[in-house]
Enzyme design. Structure first.
Site, PDB file in Angstrom:
ATOM      1  N   ASP A 177      50.268 -19.328  -0.556  1.00 36.32           N
ATOM      2  CA  ASP A 177      51.527 -18.834  -1.134  1.00 36.32           C
ATOM      3  C   ASP A 177      51.117 -19.699  -2.691  1.00 36.32           C
ATOM      4  O   ASP A 177      51.449 -20.897  -2.481  1.00 36.32           O
ATOM      5  CB  ASP A 177      52.666 -18.988  -0.778  1.00 36.32           C
ATOM      6  CG  ASP A 177      53.667 -18.627  -1.489  1.00 36.32           C
ATOM      7  OD1 ASP A 177      53.585 -18.300  -2.835  1.00 36.32           O
ATOM      8  OD2 ASP A 177      54.793 -18.279  -0.917  1.00 36.32           O
ATOM      9  N   HIS A 178      50.426 -18.913  -3.592  1.00 31.04           N
ATOM     10  CA  HIS A 178      50.168 -19.818  -4.696  1.00 31.04           C
ATOM     11  C   HIS A 178      51.399 -20.503  -5.257  1.00 31.04           C
ATOM     12  O   HIS A 178      50.853 -21.383  -6.296  1.00 31.04           O
ATOM     13  CB  HIS A 178      49.255 -19.109  -5.605  1.00 31.04           C
ATOM     14  CG  HIS A 178      49.954 -17.984  -6.272  1.00 31.04           C
ATOM     15  ND1 HIS A 178      50.291 -16.522  -5.941  1.00 31.04           N
ATOM     16  CD2 HIS A 178      50.555 -17.897  -7.753  1.00 31.04           C
ATOM     17  CE1 HIS A 178      50.776 -16.051  -6.805  1.00 31.04           C
ATOM     18  NE2 HIS A 178      51.276 -16.708  -7.854  1.00 31.04           N
ATOM     19  N   HIS A 240      57.461 -16.093  -1.955  1.00 39.23           N
ATOM     20  CA  HIS A 240      57.556 -16.850  -3.074  1.00 39.23           C
ATOM     21  C   HIS A 240      58.867 -17.404  -3.149  1.00 39.23           C
ATOM     22  O   HIS A 240      59.265 -18.743  -3.264  1.00 39.23           O
ATOM     23  CB  HIS A 240      57.150 -16.379  -4.362  1.00 39.23           C
ATOM     24  CG  HIS A 240      55.862 -15.644  -4.440  1.00 39.23           C
ATOM     25  ND1 HIS A 240      54.544 -16.338  -3.748  1.00 39.23           N
ATOM     26  CD2 HIS A 240      55.113 -14.536  -4.952  1.00 39.23           C
ATOM     27  CE1 HIS A 240      53.639 -15.707  -3.884  1.00 39.23           C
ATOM     28  NE2 HIS A 240      53.814 -14.596  -4.859  1.00 39.23           N
TER      29      HIS A 240
END
Ligand code: NAP
Length: 484
Positions: A177-178, A240
């Site tokens: 999950d960047h 996110h």
């Protein structure tokens, strides 16, 4: 202040989908920047793998062009580019067939760190895992990196977890999950657990509520086909925003080990209260002179997918009893920001005569743009006229506090890939975390589907549908402004 470089051992990184958009736009330019920062060890190799017919030279040319397009600055360092290009290789592989795998096996070294990045759609995860195993390629300490979306509901996420678990141990799996790779997200933990100042106030005695806003000015653009099947809830909230909520709300882990942190995050997700439809607003942007409407963008005139969502939830545990958590995210809004606002309670009693305004301390953590933190404090308005109080921000933009020119902040992908190489899973989602997040998300989606809910339209350049303001106003609160 010079950048601190932590050496990593030599590695072979295979990028399945090495010719794709993500690889060309993010992964490879990011790795090239790490090369420039001196973090690519001698002999490290990056092996692109995809179906397109290509040799090493053609792949190097493709990636050189991509770096020039997506990071012109780094592409100007010819010494770095030459070195990086030498590290690149290419193997022709179809994930669904058996050709090319023996070539990959022969190319890979056995005595270095090896990672396989699945930068392809999730429907290929099972094929890739299966063939890596079948062709005798994988070793017990190899790592596998998988991209979002990790499922579209609990059942599909479970299936993906099971597919990976057939061939890899959880300790080998890195679910990206960047958002978790962003500098400020880690600062969130540093601020909370590295200072004595905040933690005593971090609970329902002092915090009135918490807002998490991830706003974009752009529409769905070229991603319409994918986005319309997903929507803001699946694309943003389930991953996110949920991760940000976990980091802001979790109990202090007893150390910074991956599982200690992830155990605490999981407890937060499991304590999340279901969201009822009174506390949920979905929206779709309309057309304006700058662009088409959501439905035109996705070429689906009857779409009921949301490009905006706002909701209120609670974390049912002792620390957060009675504290609402508001989350909102949307496209084509008035500004681009990712911000968490911790809004503290009103002063119980004011000693200043005539001061009737509600002064509140608000700790705002900005993930983007201008990563930093500001703390709203109340001070005396300068000048004559008695004790007139005003609220001002104590602003700490990280780039000002440290010399950003010299401290080379890696972007999220760079950091996360280097963490894979180092074997540090702290910033990656564990399988049970992802499943718990879907278990909370699914009933919300099923609820609006069962009700036949139609998203409210909103003007591009606004803060979303009017109902999202009402969500707050009904509770006697208001959203923080989205800065333009
Ligand atoms: P993309 O541009 O469509 O690229 C797909 C890649 O997979 C290409 O290299 C393609 O190359 C390869 N490929 C497709 N089928 C294959 C097969 N059967 N065997 C081997 N290789 C195959 O997609 P992308 O945007 O890079 O996204 C990749 C994944 O990351 C997706 O799951 C996406 O949702 C996710 N993601 C993307 C972004 C982004 O910014 N792009 C952000 C977050 C997550 P060939 O056609 O040559 O085989």
């Amino acid at each position: 202040m010079a950048a601190r470089t932590i050496p990593v051992d030599s590695f072979d990184l295979v990028i399945f989908g090495g010719t794709g958009d993500l690889a060309r736009r993010k992964i490879l330019p990011g790795l090239c920047r790490r090369c420039l920062a001196g973090q690519m060890p001698e002999g490290a190799r990056i092996i692109g793998a995809a179906r397109s017919e290509m040799d090493d030279d053609a792949y190097r040319k493709m990636i050189a062009e991509a770096i020039e397009e997506f990071d012109p600055k780094v592409s100007k360092d010819t010494a770095c580019m030459d070195r990086f290009m030498c590290s690149l290789h290419y193997v022709e592989i179809d994930a669904t067939g058996d050709g090319g795998w023996p070539d990959l096996k022969e190319l890979l070294r056995k005595d270095v760190i090896r990672a396989f990045y699945f930068s392809v759609g999730p429907s290929l995860f099972d094929d890739l895992a299966e063939r890596l195993h079948k062709h005798g390629i994988t070793q017990p300490d190899d790592r596998v990196v998988v991209e979002k979306p990790f499922g579209r509901d609990l059942a599909s996420a479970r299936e993906l977890n099971q597919d990976l678990a057939k061939h890899f141990d959880e300790s080998q799996i890195y679910r990206i999950d960047h958002y978790l790779g962003k500098e400020t997200v880690q600062n969130l933990m540093a601020v909370r657990f590295g200072n004595v100042l905040f933690e005593p106030l971090w609970n329902s005695h002092y915090v009135d509520h918490i807002q998490i806003t991830v706003a974009e000015t752009v529409g769905v653009g070229g991603r319409g086909g994918y986005y319309d099947k997903s929507g803001a809830m699946r694309d943003m909230v389930q991953n996110h925003l949920m991760q940000l909520l976990c980091l802001i709300a979790m109990e202090p882990p007893n150390n910074f080990d991956a599982d200690a942190v992830r155990d605490e995050k999981l407890k937060v997700i499991r304590a999340l209260r279901p969201v009822d439809y009174h506390h949920l607003v979905r929206g779709q942007y309309e057309a304006d002179e700058d662009g088409p409407s959501y439905r035109e963008d996705v070429e689906n005139p009857r779409s009921h997918t949301e490009s905006f969502i706002a909701l209120r939830t609670h974390i049912d545990n002792w620390r957060w009893a009675g504290v609402p958590f508001y989350m909102r995210t949307g496209k084509r809004l008035k500004g681009r920001t990712s911000t968490i606002d911790v809004v503290f309670k009103d002063l119980g009693h004011s000693i200043f005569p005539g001061d009737e305004s509600r002064h509140r301390n608000i700790l705002s953590i900005r993930l983007q743009p201008n990563e930093g933190i500001d703390l709203q404090v109340t001070i005396k308005e300068p000048g004559p006229g008695g004790m007139r109080l005003i609220d001002v921000p104590l602003d700490m933009t990280f780039a000002d506090a440290v010399d950003a020119e010299e401290v080379d902040l890696p972007d999220a992908y760079e950091r996360l890939i280097m963490d894979v190489i180092r074997g540090n899973q702290t910033l990656f989602m564990r399988g049970d975390e992802v499943e718990a997040a879907w278990a909370w998300t699914d009933p919300i989606i099923e609820g609006w589907q069962a009700r036949g809910d139609v998203p409210k339209l909103y003007e591009p350049g606004s803060t979303g549908p009017e109902d999202s303001q009402m969500l707050m106003h009904r509770d006697g609160r208001r959203w923080r402004d989205i800065k333009v």
